[in-house]
Design a protein around this motif. Sequence first.
Motif, PDB file in Angstrom:
ATOM      1  N   LEU A  64      19.289  -7.367  24.414  1.00 40.50           N
ATOM      2  CA  LEU A  64      19.576  -8.634  23.747  1.00 40.50           C
ATOM      3  C   LEU A  64      19.194  -9.810  24.634  1.00 40.50           C
ATOM      4  CD1 LEU A  64      23.118  -7.828  22.310  1.00 40.50           C
ATOM      5  CD2 LEU A  64      20.959  -7.791  21.078  1.00 40.50           C
ATOM      6  N   LYS A  65      18.699 -10.869  23.998  1.00 36.19           N
ATOM      7  CA  LYS A  65      18.439 -12.126  24.714  1.00 36.19           C
ATOM      8  C   LYS A  65      19.694 -12.983  24.663  1.00 36.19           C
ATOM      9  CE  LYS A  65      13.491 -12.525  23.583  1.00 36.19           C
ATOM     10  NZ  LYS A  65      12.471 -13.363  22.919  1.00 36.19           N
ATOM     11  N   PRO A  66      20.038 -13.692  25.705  1.00 35.77           N
ATOM     12  CA  PRO A  66      19.429 -13.665  27.039  1.00 35.77           C
ATOM     13  C   PRO A  66      19.713 -12.336  27.746  1.00 35.77           C
ATOM     14  CG  PRO A  66      21.398 -15.015  27.074  1.00 35.77           C
ATOM     15  CD  PRO A  66      21.170 -14.658  25.640  1.00 35.77           C
ATOM     16  N   VAL A  67      18.772 -11.888  28.544  1.00 35.77           N
ATOM     17  CA  VAL A  67      18.853 -10.562  29.153  1.00 35.77           C
ATOM     18  C   VAL A  67      19.952 -10.495  30.207  1.00 35.77           C
ATOM     19  CG1 VAL A  67      17.593  -8.827  30.479  1.00 35.77           C
ATOM     20  CG2 VAL A  67      16.404 -10.159  28.730  1.00 35.77           C
ATOM     21  N   ASP A  68      20.798  -9.487  30.060  1.00 38.83           N
ATOM     22  CA  ASP A  68      21.873  -9.245  31.014  1.00 38.83           C
ATOM     23  C   ASP A  68      21.397  -8.231  32.057  1.00 38.83           C
ATOM     24  OD1 ASP A  68      24.927  -9.212  31.703  1.00 38.83           O
ATOM     25  OD2 ASP A  68      24.362  -7.097  31.483  1.00 38.83           O
ATOM     26  N   ASP A  69      21.667  -8.493  33.327  1.00 38.36           N
ATOM     27  CA  ASP A  69      21.170  -7.637  34.404  1.00 38.36           C
ATOM     28  C   ASP A  69      21.652  -6.195  34.266  1.00 38.36           C
ATOM     29  OD1 ASP A  69      19.727  -9.641  35.570  1.00 38.36           O
ATOM     30  OD2 ASP A  69      21.323 -10.246  36.949  1.00 38.36           O
TER      31      ASP A  69
ATOM     32  N   THR B 260      15.444  -8.513  21.688  1.00 43.13           N
ATOM     33  CA  THR B 260      15.823  -9.248  20.479  1.00 43.13           C
ATOM     34  C   THR B 260      16.944 -10.243  20.710  1.00 43.13           C
ATOM     35  OG1 THR B 260      16.767  -8.954  18.255  1.00 43.13           O
ATOM     36  CG2 THR B 260      17.346  -7.325  19.887  1.00 43.13           C
ATOM     37  N   ALA B 261      16.949 -11.277  19.881  1.00 45.28           N
ATOM     38  CA  ALA B 261      18.031 -12.265  19.932  1.00 45.28           C
ATOM     39  C   ALA B 261      19.116 -11.951  18.905  1.00 45.28           C
ATOM     40  CB  ALA B 261      17.466 -13.665  19.664  1.00 45.28           C
ATOM     41  N   PHE B 262      18.934 -10.857  18.136  1.00 42.43           N
ATOM     42  CA  PHE B 262      19.934 -10.485  17.142  1.00 42.43           C
ATOM     43  C   PHE B 262      21.200  -9.975  17.814  1.00 42.43           C
ATOM     44  CE2 PHE B 262      15.883  -9.580  14.754  1.00 42.43           C
ATOM     45  CZ  PHE B 262      15.943 -10.742  14.003  1.00 42.43           C
ATOM     46  N   ASP B 263      22.312 -10.105  17.100  1.00 43.83           N
ATOM     47  CA  ASP B 263      23.578  -9.730  17.713  1.00 43.83           C
ATOM     48  C   ASP B 263      23.817  -8.214  17.684  1.00 43.83           C
ATOM     49  OD1 ASP B 263      24.462  -9.029  15.177  1.00 43.83           O
ATOM     50  OD2 ASP B 263      25.501 -10.919  14.858  1.00 43.83           O
ATOM     51  N   GLN B 264      24.890  -7.795  18.319  1.00 45.73           N
ATOM     52  CA  GLN B 264      25.209  -6.374  18.468  1.00 45.73           C
ATOM     53  C   GLN B 264      25.302  -5.673  17.123  1.00 45.73           C
ATOM     54  OE1 GLN B 264      25.597  -4.491  21.104  1.00 45.73           O
ATOM     55  NE2 GLN B 264      26.014  -5.789  22.858  1.00 45.73           N
ATOM     56  N   TYR B 265      25.920  -6.328  16.163  1.00 44.56           N
ATOM     57  CA  TYR B 265      26.125  -5.696  14.866  1.00 44.56           C
ATOM     58  C   TYR B 265      24.785  -5.478  14.157  1.00 44.56           C
ATOM     59  CZ  TYR B 265      27.614  -4.962  10.053  1.00 44.56           C
ATOM     60  OH  TYR B 265      27.790  -4.454   8.794  1.00 44.56           O
TER      61      TYR B 265
ATOM     62  N   CYS C  57       8.396  -8.522   5.855  1.00 46.01           N
ATOM     63  CA  CYS C  57       8.899  -8.600   7.237  1.00 46.01           C
ATOM     64  C   CYS C  57       9.900  -9.729   7.431  1.00 46.01           C
ATOM     65  CB  CYS C  57       7.730  -8.764   8.206  1.00 46.01           C
ATOM     66  SG  CYS C  57       6.773  -7.250   8.409  1.00 46.01           S
ATOM     67  N   GLU C  58       9.677 -10.854   6.750  1.00 47.19           N
ATOM     68  CA  GLU C  58      10.622 -11.956   6.874  1.00 47.19           C
ATOM     69  C   GLU C  58      11.983 -11.554   6.320  1.00 47.19           C
ATOM     70  OE1 GLU C  58      10.336 -14.804   8.485  1.00 47.19           O
ATOM     71  OE2 GLU C  58       8.401 -14.041   9.150  1.00 47.19           O
ATOM     72  N   GLU C  59      11.969 -10.770   5.239  1.00 43.55           N
ATOM     73  CA  GLU C  59      13.233 -10.302   4.664  1.00 43.55           C
ATOM     74  C   GLU C  59      13.941  -9.375   5.639  1.00 43.55           C
ATOM     75  OE1 GLU C  59      12.507  -8.522   0.912  1.00 43.55           O
ATOM     76  OE2 GLU C  59      11.772 -10.360  -0.035  1.00 43.55           O
ATOM     77  N   ILE C  60      13.171  -8.536   6.319  1.00 44.63           N
ATOM     78  CA  ILE C  60      13.753  -7.616   7.298  1.00 44.63           C
ATOM     79  C   ILE C  60      14.416  -8.398   8.426  1.00 44.63           C
ATOM     80  CG2 ILE C  60      13.214  -5.880   9.051  1.00 44.63           C
ATOM     81  CD1 ILE C  60      13.185  -4.865   6.184  1.00 44.63           C
ATOM     82  N   LEU C  61      13.724  -9.422   8.925  1.00 42.82           N
ATOM     83  CA  LEU C  61      14.285 -10.215  10.012  1.00 42.82           C
ATOM     84  C   LEU C  61      15.566 -10.919   9.574  1.00 42.82           C
ATOM     85  CD1 LEU C  61      11.017 -11.756  11.508  1.00 42.82           C
ATOM     86  CD2 LEU C  61      12.354  -9.842  12.389  1.00 42.82           C
ATOM     87  N   LYS C  62      15.579 -11.376   8.337  1.00 43.97           N
ATOM     88  CA  LYS C  62      16.786 -12.028   7.822  1.00 43.97           C
ATOM     89  C   LYS C  62      17.936 -11.029   7.711  1.00 43.97           C
ATOM     90  CE  LYS C  62      14.424 -15.612   5.131  1.00 43.97           C
ATOM     91  NZ  LYS C  62      14.091 -16.112   3.779  1.00 43.97           N
ATOM     92  N   LYS C  63      17.604  -9.810   7.272  1.00 41.92           N
ATOM     93  CA  LYS C  63      18.643  -8.784   7.140  1.00 41.92           C
ATOM     94  C   LYS C  63      19.235  -8.440   8.502  1.00 41.92           C
ATOM     95  CE  LYS C  63      17.313  -6.445   2.863  1.00 41.92           C
ATOM     96  NZ  LYS C  63      16.936  -5.147   2.243  1.00 41.92           N
ATOM     97  N   LEU C  64      18.361  -8.325   9.502  1.00 41.91           N
ATOM     98  CA  LEU C  64      18.856  -8.020  10.853  1.00 41.91           C
ATOM     99  C   LEU C  64      19.739  -9.149  11.362  1.00 41.91           C
ATOM    100  CD1 LEU C  64      15.708  -6.467  12.533  1.00 41.91           C
ATOM    101  CD2 LEU C  64      17.824  -5.298  11.953  1.00 41.91           C
ATOM    102  N   ALA C  65      19.323 -10.386  11.082  1.00 44.61           N
ATOM    103  CA  ALA C  65      20.079 -11.541  11.562  1.00 44.61           C
ATOM    104  C   ALA C  65      21.468 -11.616  10.937  1.00 44.61           C
ATOM    105  CB  ALA C  65      19.310 -12.824  11.278  1.00 44.61           C
ATOM    106  N   THR C  66      21.574 -11.161   9.686  1.00 41.07           N
ATOM    107  CA  THR C  66      22.859 -11.228   8.997  1.00 41.07           C
ATOM    108  C   THR C  66      23.638  -9.923   9.056  1.00 41.07           C
ATOM    109  OG1 THR C  66      21.767 -10.645   6.916  1.00 41.07           O
ATOM    110  CG2 THR C  66      22.031 -12.986   7.391  1.00 41.07           C
ATOM    111  N   GLY C  67      23.023  -8.885   9.669  1.00 38.64           N
ATOM    112  CA  GLY C  67      23.714  -7.613   9.797  1.00 38.64           C
ATOM    113  C   GLY C  67      23.632  -6.739   8.571  1.00 38.64           C
ATOM    114  N   ASP C  68      22.762  -7.092   7.614  1.00 36.07           N
ATOM    115  CA  ASP C  68      22.623  -6.265   6.408  1.00 36.07           C
ATOM    116  C   ASP C  68      21.941  -4.943   6.737  1.00 36.07           C
ATOM    117  OD1 ASP C  68      23.783  -8.222   4.954  1.00 36.07           O
ATOM    118  OD2 ASP C  68      21.929  -9.030   4.117  1.00 36.07           O
TER     119      ASP C  68
END
Length: 274
Positions: A104-109, A85-90, A147-158
Amino acid sequence: MNKIRTLIVDDEPLARKGLAVRLRDFPEIEIVELCGSGQQAIDLCKSEDIDLVFLDIQMPNMNGFEVARALSESVKPLPAIVFVTAFDQYAVKAFEIHALDYILKPVDDNRLKQAVEKVQSYLKTQQDNAHKKKLASFVAGITGNNCEEILKKLATGDTIEDKKFPESLAVKEQGEIIRVSTGSIQWVDAAGDYMCLHCSDGQTHILRKTMKDLEQELDPTLFVRVHRSAIVNTKQISKLVTQSSGEYLLVLENGQELKVSRSYRDKVKAALAS
């Protein structure tokens, strides 16, 4: 230990290849296929012995959550699933405890190394049932929402909350309110501002509600939208017919035929495959 037979699922070719290159550093990983779609991954998991799936979340037609749901319902034993995923840690904490792991993207070794080690440990202990329960519980909750709402929630940390679906719908008829069991509904079609609930007892109940609102109330593991004005109980589906024109026709157990629009075709196929 045997090689870990692995799929990489991402709609972006460069992302697939990039992760494949990084996984070359792990001799225990055997990449079976680089999948460009969720349906391809589902088909392979059904026909091949797959131990691990690196699953992207944001994909067209079927996103990672929908693919995970289909796998949890149709593949035994369930492969270990690592979300990419490209979503942040939170934001990712919303589903962290439900997937075996995430990257997380970009993938860390170093992070990739930790994920592979976690998969190895999981496969050694063969905790398939526990993993499946966690994943199924999570996916059941998130697929109950848009599903779009879920992706938005993940992106904003909700926070994502599991959604419970009613076992019956309240319908007002001739001054009375009756309860219609959702399990008895064979299919639904729209008639202006009203929904016609066609039930297994042969009765049709009229409900004043929009198709969008009704779709959100019905369990998506049981009901699938097949057209902008029709929803079908998947347990009532007999077959999906491809017509000479290239269009699809859905045939129910009671003989009812319904047209499947192109925009919902992939979801209907996924429902039939699960």
